[in-house]
Design a protein around this motif. Structure first.
Motif, PDB file in Angstrom:
ATOM      1  N   SER A 184       0.844  -1.191   0.000  1.00  0.00           N
ATOM      2  CA  SER A 184       0.000   0.000   0.000  1.00  0.00           C
ATOM      3  C   SER A 184       0.878   1.240   0.000  1.00  0.00           C
ATOM      4  CB  SER A 184      -0.907   0.015   1.231  1.00  0.00           C
ATOM      5  OG  SER A 184      -1.665   1.211   1.295  1.00  0.00           O
ATOM      6  N   THR A 185       0.376   2.311  -0.572  1.00  0.00           N
ATOM      7  CA  THR A 185       1.065   3.598  -0.495  1.00  0.00           C
ATOM      8  C   THR A 185       0.326   4.582   0.399  1.00  0.00           C
ATOM      9  OG1 THR A 185      -0.039   4.326  -2.518  1.00  0.00           O
ATOM     10  CG2 THR A 185       2.165   3.368  -2.745  1.00  0.00           C
ATOM     11  N   ASP A 186      -0.917   4.263   0.784  1.00  0.00           N
ATOM     12  CA  ASP A 186      -1.696   5.172   1.620  1.00  0.00           C
ATOM     13  C   ASP A 186      -2.196   4.538   2.907  1.00  0.00           C
ATOM     14  OD1 ASP A 186      -3.647   3.458   0.705  1.00  0.00           O
ATOM     15  OD2 ASP A 186      -4.827   4.990  -0.330  1.00  0.00           O
ATOM     16  N   PHE A 187      -1.871   3.298   3.136  1.00  0.00           N
ATOM     17  CA  PHE A 187      -2.261   2.507   4.311  1.00  0.00           C
ATOM     18  C   PHE A 187      -3.760   2.196   4.338  1.00  0.00           C
ATOM     19  CE2 PHE A 187      -1.737   0.748   8.532  1.00  0.00           C
ATOM     20  CZ  PHE A 187      -0.406   0.416   8.554  1.00  0.00           C
ATOM     21  N   ALA A 188      -4.485   2.587   3.333  1.00  0.00           N
ATOM     22  CA  ALA A 188      -5.917   2.297   3.294  1.00  0.00           C
ATOM     23  C   ALA A 188      -6.248   1.221   2.260  1.00  0.00           C
ATOM     24  CB  ALA A 188      -6.703   3.570   2.977  1.00  0.00           C
ATOM     25  N   HIS A 189      -5.591   1.287   1.109  1.00  0.00           N
ATOM     26  CA  HIS A 189      -5.869   0.353   0.018  1.00  0.00           C
ATOM     27  C   HIS A 189      -4.670  -0.583  -0.132  1.00  0.00           C
ATOM     28  CE1 HIS A 189      -8.286   3.977  -0.736  1.00  0.00           C
ATOM     29  NE2 HIS A 189      -9.210   3.100  -1.111  1.00  0.00           N
ATOM     30  N   TRP A 190      -4.935  -1.885  -0.037  1.00  0.00           N
ATOM     31  CA  TRP A 190      -3.865  -2.884  -0.031  1.00  0.00           C
ATOM     32  C   TRP A 190      -4.028  -3.837  -1.206  1.00  0.00           C
ATOM     33  CZ3 TRP A 190       0.107  -2.785   3.532  1.00  0.00           C
ATOM     34  CH2 TRP A 190      -0.045  -1.864   4.574  1.00  0.00           C
ATOM     35  N   GLU A 191      -2.905  -4.129  -1.847  1.00  0.00           N
ATOM     36  CA  GLU A 191      -2.870  -5.043  -2.985  1.00  0.00           C
ATOM     37  C   GLU A 191      -2.071  -6.279  -2.600  1.00  0.00           C
ATOM     38  OE1 GLU A 191      -1.116  -5.228  -7.579  1.00  0.00           O
ATOM     39  OE2 GLU A 191      -0.630  -3.533  -6.254  1.00  0.00           O
ATOM     40  N   HIS A 192      -2.635  -7.445  -2.872  1.00  0.00           N
ATOM     41  CA  HIS A 192      -1.937  -8.709  -2.628  1.00  0.00           C
ATOM     42  C   HIS A 192      -0.971  -8.944  -3.799  1.00  0.00           C
ATOM     43  CE1 HIS A 192      -2.395 -13.263  -1.479  1.00  0.00           C
ATOM     44  NE2 HIS A 192      -1.128 -12.858  -1.505  1.00  0.00           N
ATOM     45  N   ILE A 193       0.323  -8.726  -3.551  1.00  0.00           N
ATOM     46  CA  ILE A 193       1.296  -8.717  -4.649  1.00  0.00           C
ATOM     47  C   ILE A 193       2.056 -10.027  -4.795  1.00  0.00           C
ATOM     48  CG2 ILE A 193       1.601  -6.229  -4.591  1.00  0.00           C
ATOM     49  CD1 ILE A 193       4.243  -6.718  -3.043  1.00  0.00           C
ATOM     50  N   GLY A 194       1.910 -10.949  -3.855  1.00  0.00           N
ATOM     51  CA  GLY A 194       2.638 -12.203  -3.943  1.00  0.00           C
ATOM     52  C   GLY A 194       2.634 -12.918  -2.614  1.00  0.00           C
ATOM     53  N   ASN A 195       3.460 -13.962  -2.523  1.00  0.00           N
ATOM     54  CA  ASN A 195       3.571 -14.762  -1.310  1.00  0.00           C
ATOM     55  C   ASN A 195       5.042 -15.100  -1.075  1.00  0.00           C
ATOM     56  OD1 ASN A 195       0.536 -15.490  -0.727  1.00  0.00           O
ATOM     57  ND2 ASN A 195       0.857 -15.844  -2.918  1.00  0.00           N
ATOM     58  N   VAL A 196       5.464 -15.050   0.163  1.00  0.00           N
ATOM     59  CA  VAL A 196       6.875 -15.312   0.461  1.00  0.00           C
ATOM     60  C   VAL A 196       7.263 -16.738   0.086  1.00  0.00           C
ATOM     61  CG1 VAL A 196       8.579 -15.482   2.322  1.00  0.00           C
ATOM     62  CG2 VAL A 196       6.956 -13.567   2.280  1.00  0.00           C
TER      63      VAL A 196
END
Length: 517
Positions: free
Chosen positions: A54-66
């Motif tokens: 996230s860049t605003d702490f409100a909207h989150w994108e699931h970008i991958g998995n460790v």
């Protein structure tokens, strides 16, 4: 009479809560070059350790998995609610570090590294000698690495010892401790001191922990000291955060990480449960609350409940070979791609019942996190000569399903709804014409006007939709059994497709979530 410690009144945070909904417990968070990254626990599921950005702490994108591969975490024989426990994510000298304990697995305490949090991550180095859970990673002013952890020592799923919060210097490259772990500050005396995190601020080292257990007594407490090794003294107003004994909508608040927010003030990102009556249908989710500092101590606001207003719609059509590439797909103890049968019916996702249905130890099941109390999931299924369908899984003992098979007459499809808990299962059946049928599971919050403490959960409806678009309801029932309190699962509801017998073909998967009520 002992004077009560002074507590600041902290203004609530103006951010959505839950912050990352659904099965996303034990969050850890960092800020790097204006971007936030959060990772949560995943237990017996693969891919493991989801990474959100996230860049605003409100909207989150699931970008991958460790850990997208089984060999990174060793979950092939791991029991449900064991596996990949609480991680800590940190950034040091240009490299992302993720340290975690994988219980009931040969991997133990593992350190993963990456140059990009979206991946790929390393295969991981096991750190020998860390016999516990919830490891934290920090470096002192000389660059020496320290692992601080809960001394809950497990062998398999059995507790061997619990020594509170421990710490040792470590060699991250060699994967070993450099000294016998020492005991640090272990809280105020509440049960289960765990989830330690260390922070260096204004010349002091702060040790934040969770205590009180991950249920209704869950709390956040903090201590400070002159060195990374202590000695530590507790804050006079501990616990600094707890919902215990309150009627707040968000309960079980704890297991926090501290991070600087987008407007320059500190935030606690933590786990909590969203209550429906007396149960938490979606189990442990990620929340956030505001922090203010006074006299060198943090003061936290109670965690507000501020649901998002926008609905969510997802649709996956399996004519697209990349439909399973989305990082949100899950399977139990193996990857979703290995559950899917190669060479199945063209244009469909084919599952073969090699291990068994949704209520088996390693089900032939692929699913996604349920994130909304009011939701509809459905799939169009061609059972052919097999049996399978759509289900909600907390673990193999607590499942809800609606499954299709060829009707005994040989013409049409028989659809059966099933709700299962230990020692008890109930089912409902109906028939539909044709070779395919849409299976649907809908959930919704209780009717408005019920007392907030009424003993009820969400309502679950099982149905089928025939080729003419006509819906036939099989059953509607109270979902409180399939909740955090009753199922006692560390995970959460995962809803998806499964095969119980033979080979089953799925044309698509649809998820609709209403505003988070």
């Amino acid at each position: 009479m002992t004077p009560q410690p002074t507590r600041m009144q902290v203004e609530p945070v103006d951010l959505p809560n839950p912050l990352i909904p659904g099965f996303n417990p034990d969050p850890t968070c960092i800020l790097v070059d204006g971007t936030y990254y959060t990772v949560t626990s995943s237990f017996e599921y693969l891919p493991a350790l989801p990474v959100y950005r996230s860049t605003d702490f409100a909207h989150w994108e699931h970008i991958g998995n460790v850990a997208p591969r089984e060999e990174q975490v060793g979950l092939a024989r791991t029991a449900s609610t064991a596996g990949v426990f609480a991680p800590t994510l940190r950034y040091h000298e240009g490299l992302y570090h993720l340290i975690v304990t994988v219980t009931d697995s040969p991997r133990g305490c593992v350190l993963f590294t990456a140059s990009d949090p979206a991946g790929p991550w390393s295969d991981g180095v096991t750190i020998e000698g860390i016999n516990g859970i919830d490891p934290d990673l920090a470096w002192d002013e000389h660059g020496t690495a320290y692992v601080t952890f809960s001394g809950l020592h497990l062998v398999g799923t059995q507790v061997v010892a619990n020594r509170g919060i421990l710490q040792a210097r470590v060699d991250l490259v060699a994967g070993k401790i450099l000294e016998e772990p020492r005991e640090l500050w272990s809280g105020t005396g509440l049960v289960s001191p765990e989830a330690p995190h260390l922070y260096h601020r204004d010349g002091q080292w702060y040790l934040m922990i969770a205590e009180g257990g991950t249920g209704y007594g869950h709390s956040v407490s903090i201590a400070r000291g002159p060195s990374i090794e202590g000695p530590f003294e507790g804050a006079p107003h501990n616990p600094v955060l707890s919902a215990s004994g309150t009627d707040r909508r968000v309960q079980c608040t704890g297991h926090a990480d501290l991070v600087r927010g987008p407007h320059g003030k500190d935030l606690l990102i933590l786990l909590g449960t969203r209550m429906v009556g007396r149960t938490a249908a979606l189990c442990r989710e990620t929340y956030v609350t505001a922090v203010e500092w006074a006299d060198g101590w943090p003061h936290a606001a109670p965690v507000p409940y501020s649901p998002r207003s926008e609905p969510v719609d997802e649709y996956f059509e399996f004519t697209d070979p990349a439909a399973l590439a989305d990082p949100g797909w899950l399977a139990v103890g193996r990857t979703p791609q290995t559950v899917v049968s190669a060479g199945g019916r063209p244009g469909y996702l084919t599952l073969r019942a090699d291990s068994g249905g949704i209520d088996t130890f390693r089900p032939d099941f692929v699913g996604r996190r349920q994130r909304h109390l009011t939701s509809v999931v459905e799939t169009r299924v061609a059972p052919a000569d097999g049996r399978g369908g759509l289900g909600i899984r907390l673990d193999e003992d607590f499942t809800i399903s609606v499954l299709a098979e060829r009707a005994p007459s040989g013409s049409g499809i028989r659809v059966t709804g099933r709700a299962s808990m230990p020692t008890l299962s109930h089912s409902w059946s109906a028939e539909a014409a044709g070779d395919e049928v849409v299976l649907r599971i809908a959930t919704h919050a209780p009717t408005a006007g019920r007392l907030p403490w009424a003993p009820t959960g969400d309502l679950v409806r099982l149905s089928l939709v025939d080729g003419d678009g006509v819906e036939t309801q099989l059953a509607e029932f109270d979902g409180r059994v399939w909740s955090f309190e009753t199922a006692a699962s560390f995970t959460g509801r995962v809803t998806g497709m499964f095969a119980e017998e033979g080979t089953v073909h799925f044309a698509d998967f649809r998820y609709h979530g209403e505003a988070l009520t």
